[in-house]
Design an enzyme around this catalytic site. Sequence first.
Site, PDB file in Angstrom:
ATOM      1  CG  ASP A   1      41.320  43.915  39.252  1.00 57.48           C
ATOM      2  OD1 ASP A   1      41.150  44.783  40.126  1.00 57.48           O
ATOM      3  OD2 ASP A   1      40.413  43.161  38.853  1.00 57.48           O
TER       4      ASP A   1
ATOM      5  CG  HIS B   1      42.507  34.700  39.720  1.00 59.01           C
ATOM      6  ND1 HIS B   1      41.312  34.743  40.406  1.00 59.01           N
ATOM      7  CD2 HIS B   1      42.445  35.714  38.813  1.00 59.01           C
ATOM      8  CE1 HIS B   1      40.582  35.749  39.945  1.00 59.01           C
ATOM      9  NE2 HIS B   1      41.236  36.348  38.963  1.00 59.01           N
TER      10      HIS B   1
ATOM     11  CG  MET C   1      42.433  37.837  34.960  1.00 59.98           C
ATOM     12  SD  MET C   1      40.771  37.469  35.555  1.00 59.98           S
ATOM     13  CE  MET C   1      39.919  38.985  35.222  1.00 59.98           C
TER      14      MET C   1
ATOM     15  CD1 TRP D   1      35.294  38.659  43.244  1.00 59.69           C
ATOM     16  CD2 TRP D   1      33.087  38.557  42.914  1.00 59.69           C
ATOM     17  NE1 TRP D   1      35.080  38.674  41.891  1.00 59.69           N
ATOM     18  CE2 TRP D   1      33.730  38.616  41.660  1.00 59.69           C
ATOM     19  CE3 TRP D   1      31.691  38.504  42.959  1.00 59.69           C
ATOM     20  CZ2 TRP D   1      33.032  38.603  40.457  1.00 59.69           C
ATOM     21  CZ3 TRP D   1      30.998  38.502  41.754  1.00 59.69           C
ATOM     22  CH2 TRP D   1      31.666  38.555  40.518  1.00 59.69           C
TER      23      TRP D   1
ATOM     24  CD  GLU E   1      34.465  45.819  43.461  1.00 54.06           C
ATOM     25  OE1 GLU E   1      33.629  44.972  43.816  1.00 54.06           O
ATOM     26  OE2 GLU E   1      35.298  45.596  42.552  1.00 54.06           O
ATOM     27  CG  ASP E   2      32.735  45.862  39.435  1.00 50.86           C
ATOM     28  OD1 ASP E   2      31.882  45.623  40.329  1.00 50.86           O
ATOM     29  OD2 ASP E   2      32.999  45.044  38.534  1.00 50.86           O
TER      30      ASP E   2
ATOM     31  CG  ASP F   1      43.779  39.326  38.165  1.00 49.20           C
ATOM     32  OD1 ASP F   1      43.392  40.339  37.556  1.00 49.20           O
ATOM     33  OD2 ASP F   1      43.058  38.698  38.966  1.00 49.20           O
TER      34      ASP F   1
ATOM     35  NE  ARG G   1      35.527  35.081  43.282  1.00 47.08           N
ATOM     36  CZ  ARG G   1      34.253  34.848  42.941  1.00 47.08           C
ATOM     37  NH1 ARG G   1      33.362  34.591  43.855  1.00 47.08           N
ATOM     38  NH2 ARG G   1      33.885  34.901  41.685  1.00 47.08           N
TER      39      ARG G   1
HETATM   40  C1  UD2 Z   1      36.271  41.193  38.681  1.00 44.84           C
HETATM   41  C2  UD2 Z   1      36.689  42.593  38.237  1.00 44.84           C
HETATM   42  C3  UD2 Z   1      37.415  43.267  39.395  1.00 44.84           C
HETATM   43  C4  UD2 Z   1      36.495  43.382  40.586  1.00 44.84           C
HETATM   44  C5  UD2 Z   1      35.971  41.992  40.949  1.00 44.84           C
HETATM   45  C6  UD2 Z   1      34.878  42.029  41.984  1.00 44.84           C
HETATM   46  C7  UD2 Z   1      37.129  42.744  35.847  1.00 44.84           C
HETATM   47  C8  UD2 Z   1      38.050  42.440  34.763  1.00 44.84           C
HETATM   48  N1  UD2 Z   1      37.555  42.449  37.092  1.00 44.84           N
HETATM   49  O1  UD2 Z   1      37.487  40.467  38.892  1.00 44.84           O
HETATM   50  O2  UD2 Z   1      37.891  44.531  39.054  1.00 44.84           O
HETATM   51  O3  UD2 Z   1      35.472  44.287  40.341  1.00 44.84           O
HETATM   52  O4  UD2 Z   1      35.416  41.289  39.826  1.00 44.84           O
HETATM   53  O5  UD2 Z   1      35.319  42.469  43.214  1.00 44.84           O
HETATM   54  O6  UD2 Z   1      36.060  43.258  35.633  1.00 44.84           O
HETATM   55  N2  UD2 Z   1      42.703  40.704  45.258  1.00 44.84           N
HETATM   56  C9  UD2 Z   1      43.839  40.300  45.950  1.00 44.84           C
HETATM   57  N3  UD2 Z   1      43.739  39.355  46.919  1.00 44.84           N
HETATM   58  C10 UD2 Z   1      42.567  38.785  47.247  1.00 44.84           C
HETATM   59  C11 UD2 Z   1      41.408  39.194  46.546  1.00 44.84           C
HETATM   60  C12 UD2 Z   1      41.501  40.132  45.542  1.00 44.84           C
HETATM   61  O7  UD2 Z   1      44.938  40.786  45.699  1.00 44.84           O
HETATM   62  O8  UD2 Z   1      42.561  37.945  48.164  1.00 44.84           O
HETATM   63  C13 UD2 Z   1      42.775  41.837  44.304  1.00 44.84           C
HETATM   64  C14 UD2 Z   1      43.593  41.570  43.061  1.00 44.84           C
HETATM   65  O9  UD2 Z   1      44.174  42.785  42.641  1.00 44.84           O
HETATM   66  C15 UD2 Z   1      42.523  41.105  42.105  1.00 44.84           C
HETATM   67  C16 UD2 Z   1      41.375  42.045  42.454  1.00 44.84           C
HETATM   68  O10 UD2 Z   1      41.476  42.194  43.850  1.00 44.84           O
HETATM   69  O11 UD2 Z   1      42.928  41.203  40.764  1.00 44.84           O
HETATM   70  C17 UD2 Z   1      39.985  41.557  42.035  1.00 44.84           C
HETATM   71  O12 UD2 Z   1      39.713  40.279  42.564  1.00 44.84           O
HETATM   72  P1  UD2 Z   1      39.546  38.996  41.617  1.00 44.84           P
HETATM   73  O13 UD2 Z   1      40.659  38.960  40.657  1.00 44.84           O
HETATM   74  O14 UD2 Z   1      39.365  37.785  42.460  1.00 44.84           O
HETATM   75  O15 UD2 Z   1      38.179  39.294  40.902  1.00 44.84           O
HETATM   76  P2  UD2 Z   1      37.699  38.988  39.383  1.00 44.84           P
HETATM   77  O16 UD2 Z   1      38.792  38.417  38.558  1.00 44.84           O
HETATM   78  O17 UD2 Z   1      36.440  38.237  39.431  1.00 44.84           O
HETATM   79 MN    MN Z   2      40.883  38.591  38.542  1.00 39.52          MN
END
Ligand code: UD2
Ligand code: MN
Length: 393
Positions: free
Chosen positions: A211, A307, A304, A273, A276-277, A213, A309
Site C-alpha cells: 500500500d 487518509h 499509516m 474497497w 481482496e486481501d 500509505d 476513503r
Molecule cells: C486496508 C488494507 C489494504 C486493503 C484495503 C481494502 C491494511 C493495513 N490495509 O487499507 O491493503 O486491503 O483495506 O481494499 O490491512 N489506493 C489508491 N487510490 C485510491 C484507492 C486506493 O492509491 O483511490 C491504494 C493505495 O495504495 C492504498 C491502497 O490502495 O494504500 C488501499 O486503500 P486504502 O488505503 O483506502 O485502504 P485501507 O487503509 O482501509
Molecule cells: Mn490505507
Amino acid sequence: MIKNIIEAICKFLNGHRCLGVFVLLALNYYQIKKIATSLNSAYCPSKTKAERQYAASPSQVETTTMPGDVFNTTSTALESAEFCLDEHIEYQGKLNISFNHLPLSFEEIAKREGPDETGLFEPKTCTPPKNSRVAIIIPFRDETKALIRTRHLQYLLEHMISVLKRQQLHFRFYIINQISGSPFNRAKLLNVGYKEAIKDDPTMDCFVFHDVDLVLEDDRCLYSCDGNPNHYSVAIDKFRYRIPYKKIFGGIVQLDRKMFKAVNGFSNEFWGWGGEDDDMYRRVVMGENFKIHRKPPEFARYKMIEHKRDSGNRKNLERRPMVNRWNFKALIEKRFWQLDGLNSLEYNVVAKEVNHCFVNVTVDLLYDIRMTPEELLLNELPEIDPKKRVVSI
Ligand code: UD2
Ligand code: MN
C-alpha cells in the site's frame, strides 16, 4: 635390463615402507588436492547460507538482457562482485518517521538515491543472492485535488529507497496507476504489476505488494524473500501496533514467484474497497496450503499516513459473499480461484515510463468485461474463455 631395475626398486621400497608410501602419495598428490578442494567448497564454514543458495541456482548468475522497451539494459553487478551477506548490512534500527515536512519531489529523491535510467537500484559492491531481486508493487490512483495519494508516494519513496539500499537488494518500484471511470481495484492492479515487472526483468524473484500509505519505522525488517509467504504490516500505528484480526493479509504482503503463480495471483474481480486481501489469505492458506509468516512486530512497525476513503473506492458490497465462497465444497469440487487471477488477467497499458525513481504504469483494467458478482457467486462456475467474458452490467 628394465626388469632388473624394477626388481631393484621394489626390493628397495620393500625395505623402506615409509618412503614407498610417500612416493605413492606424491604420485596421487593432484588427485588428493582435487578431492580436498571439492570438500572444502561444500563444507567451508565461512560461506553463508545465502551464498550457497545462490550458488545452487546457476540460472541466476547469467547476465540478463531485459526484453522490455524501456528496459533494454544489461545487469552488470551479477557478473563481477561478491555475494551480499546479511551480516554486512548496516542497519540503523528504529527510524525517525514524520510527515509534517514537505516531502521531496520524485526528481529530488532520484538525485539523492541514484537509480539507473530504468528505475533500478542495485548494490554497488556485491551481488544480491537468490530471492533478493525484488519488485515492489504499489496500487495507485490519485483523484484528489490536493494530490494526497501522490504526497503519500513521495513520503514512502523518500523513506523506503534508502532502507532497501541499505538492505543491499536489487529492486525497482512499480506504481500501477488505474485510470479513472471505474471503481478502484487494488488486487487486479497488483496482478498487473507482477506481470509488468517480470516482463521487464524475468530474473525478478521476489514480489512485495505494498500500500502507498504505509511507511516502515525500523529497517531491520528485511524485504528479501525467504521461501514463505510473508505478511509485513503487522504493527501499524492506526491499529495501536496490534494485529487487527487473526487472518489479516492486507497492507503489505510478499510472495516469491513460484508461490504467486501457484495461487494464481490475486482475484481480478474485487471492485471497490475490501475483501481482496481476505480472498488472497484463503488462496494462500486454504488453496495451496502455504504457511503465512508474519514479520516480527518489533521490526515490522509501520505508520499509516492519515487518509480518508477515496471517492472511487467505495465499500464493495459483494465482498462478504465473495470471500464466503471459500468453503469446504468449493475447495473439494471447484477450485474456483484457478479460473480467476493471473491466468484470466486482461488489461490495457495506457502509458509506461520511468518517472525518475520508479516505473509508472497507467492502466485500463477493462471494467466492462468484468464478471458479474452473480456469475462469480454461482456454485457452478462456467468454463471461462477469457475472450468471451464480456457480460452485461
Ligand atoms: C486496508 C488494507 C489494504 C486493503 C484495503 C481494502 C491494511 C493495513 N490495509 O487499507 O491493503 O486491503 O483495506 O481494499 O490491512 N489506493 C489508491 N487510490 C485510491 C484507492 C486506493 O492509491 O483511490 C491504494 C493505495 O495504495 C492504498 C491502497 O490502495 O494504500 C488501499 O486503500 P486504502 O488505503 O483506502 O485502504 P485501507 O487503509 O482501509
Ligand atoms: Mn490505507
